[in-house]
Design an enzyme around this catalytic site. Structure first.
Site, PDB file in Angstrom:
ATOM      1  N   GLN A   1      11.877  -8.043  22.300  1.00 22.45           N
ATOM      2  CA  GLN A   1      12.819  -6.924  22.338  1.00 22.45           C
ATOM      3  C   GLN A   1      13.500  -6.666  20.996  1.00 22.45           C
ATOM      4  O   GLN A   1      14.394  -5.840  20.908  1.00 22.45           O
ATOM      5  CB  GLN A   1      13.842  -7.117  23.454  1.00 22.45           C
ATOM      6  CG  GLN A   1      14.851  -8.238  23.247  1.00 22.45           C
ATOM      7  CD  GLN A   1      15.677  -8.476  24.500  1.00 22.45           C
ATOM      8  OE1 GLN A   1      15.204  -9.021  25.493  1.00 22.45           O
ATOM      9  NE2 GLN A   1      16.936  -8.057  24.480  1.00 22.45           N
TER      10      GLN A   1
ATOM     11  N   VAL B   1      33.593  -6.658  29.753  1.00 25.40           N
ATOM     12  CA  VAL B   1      34.739  -7.520  29.432  1.00 25.40           C
ATOM     13  C   VAL B   1      35.105  -7.270  27.966  1.00 25.40           C
ATOM     14  O   VAL B   1      34.227  -7.228  27.105  1.00 25.40           O
ATOM     15  CB  VAL B   1      34.393  -9.010  29.650  1.00 25.40           C
ATOM     16  CG1 VAL B   1      35.577  -9.901  29.284  1.00 25.40           C
ATOM     17  CG2 VAL B   1      33.996  -9.244  31.107  1.00 25.40           C
TER      18      VAL B   1
ATOM     19  N   HIS C   1      29.639 -13.165  29.527  1.00 21.90           N
ATOM     20  CA  HIS C   1      28.640 -13.903  30.318  1.00 21.90           C
ATOM     21  C   HIS C   1      29.309 -14.662  31.472  1.00 21.90           C
ATOM     22  O   HIS C   1      28.776 -14.730  32.566  1.00 21.90           O
ATOM     23  CB  HIS C   1      27.906 -14.916  29.433  1.00 21.90           C
ATOM     24  CG  HIS C   1      27.071 -14.293  28.345  1.00 21.90           C
ATOM     25  ND1 HIS C   1      27.366 -14.426  27.013  1.00 21.90           N
ATOM     26  CD2 HIS C   1      25.943 -13.546  28.404  1.00 21.90           C
ATOM     27  CE1 HIS C   1      26.470 -13.793  26.293  1.00 21.90           C
ATOM     28  NE2 HIS C   1      25.592 -13.245  27.106  1.00 21.90           N
TER      29      HIS C   1
HETATM   30  O1  PAF Z   1      21.107  -8.593  27.789  1.00 21.84           O
HETATM   31  C1  PAF Z   1      20.449  -9.545  27.318  1.00 21.84           C
HETATM   32  O2  PAF Z   1      20.992 -10.559  26.879  1.00 21.84           O
HETATM   33  C2  PAF Z   1      18.944  -9.444  27.243  1.00 21.84           C
HETATM   34  O3  PAF Z   1      18.550  -8.150  26.929  1.00 21.84           O
HETATM   35  C3  PAF Z   1      18.227  -9.947  28.493  1.00 21.84           C
HETATM   36  C4  PAF Z   1      18.587  -9.128  29.729  1.00 21.84           C
HETATM   37  C5  PAF Z   1      18.595 -11.398  28.731  1.00 21.84           C
HETATM   38  C6  PAF Z   1      16.711  -9.853  28.312  1.00 21.84           C
HETATM   39  O4  PAF Z   1      16.284 -10.601  27.226  1.00 21.84           O
END
Ligand code: PAF
Length: 282
Positions: free
Chosen positions: A61, A177, A37
């Site tokens: 999701q 990474v 990140h």
């Molecule tokens: O990659 C992620 O962490 C998630 O799929 C995202 C893009 C933040 C969507 O919830």
């Protein structure tokens, strides 16, 4: 750093930054931040003065029986880390701010792009991703948004939806990474037992095996996938979900690698599903 809780607050922050002449970048995350990140945040900072990070564990999701309930969370730690990385606003909405009662809309990138690879074992996953990312882009109105290449299918889906919906945002995809032993960084790596963690670099080793064969001239997708599979099959705790070669842009399966392609794999270690990928460019 400002803490924003609603789409209206996110939009007000973004518009105020633009009114000052600043470019706005968004790094969407589900929190539990790691070096992967931070690399996205640093890339965002190169392209924009006002970097926003969203932190939202998106229920839409996750499928039934997936890890929504136990997904790692540590808001306070994430907040401090964002501050340290020079993030200007942390957008951390509650579920009800994103999905209020009566919410009925979804965004779906149809076809193999969402249905293949991870979509096959996670039905509905990319609808959930596409919907929330569309909402985040509408709320934050960024000039650019940064995603990680580890989630290559997600990046392809998002590029497609941005093109299809004419969203005025530049999508930037940052390289994977890795830990020193090759394991791609992921918030889910914390689920691995010590024995699983010790064997998890097999994903990268499998990609390297196939890439080496490709470098020696092999172009048959079947042979390349077999090489990766063979390496994974030597790994006692690994259970293969898929190993596939697909077109790098539209993710359609390829038989001969004569266009930029993606070797993508997903592997279970116990209940933990890890993904990784490598570009094969002739
Ligand atoms: O990659 C992620 O962490 C998630 O799929 C995202 C893009 C933040 C969507 O919830």
């Amino acid at each position: 750093m400002e803490l924003l809780k609603t789409p209206a607050e996110a939009r007000a922050f973004s518009r105020a930054a633009k009114a000052r002449g600043e470019r706005v970048a968004l790094v969407p995350t589900m929190g539990y931040l790691h070096e992967g990140h931070f690399s996205l945040i640093r890339l965002a900072r190169q392209g924009a003065a006002a970097v926003m990070v969203s932190l939202f564990v998106n229920p839409a999701q996750f499928g039934p029986g997936e890890d929504l309930g136990r997904y790692p969370r540590d808001f306070e730690r994430d907040r401090v880390l964002c501050e340290r990385e020079g993030v200007k606003a942390l957008f951390a909405p509650d579920v009800l701010a994103v999905y209020p009662p009566g919410f009925s809309t979804s965004v779906e990138v149809a076809g193999p792009m969402s249905a293949g690879l991870c979509g096959a074992s996670r039905p509905g996953h990319f609808r959930g991703v596409a919907t929330v990312v569309t909402k985040l882009l509408c709320a934050c109105e960024p000039d650019l948004a940064v995603f990680g290449q580890k989630d290559a299918q997600q990046a392809a889906v998002i590029r497609r939806l941005v093109r299809d919906l004419d969203l005025p945002v530049e999508i930037v995809v940052a390289p994977i990474v890795r830990e020193a032993d090759g394991l791609a960084m992921s918030s889910r790596n914390v689920y691995l037992s010590p024995a699983e963690r010790a064997q998890a670099p097999a994903l990268k080793a499998a990609l390297d095996e196939a890439s080496a064969l490709f470098a020696r001239g092999e172009r048959r997708a079947k042979r390349l996938a077999e090489a990766a599979r063979a390496r994974l099959e030597m790994t006692p705790l690994a259970r293969i979900d898929y190993v596939e070669l697909v077109d790098a842009e539209n993710l359609a399966p390829v038989e001969i690698v004569d266009q930029p392609s993606l070797l993508a794999l997903a592997v279970f270690f116990g209940a933990t599903r890890l993904i990784d990928n490598a570009h094969l460019t002739p």
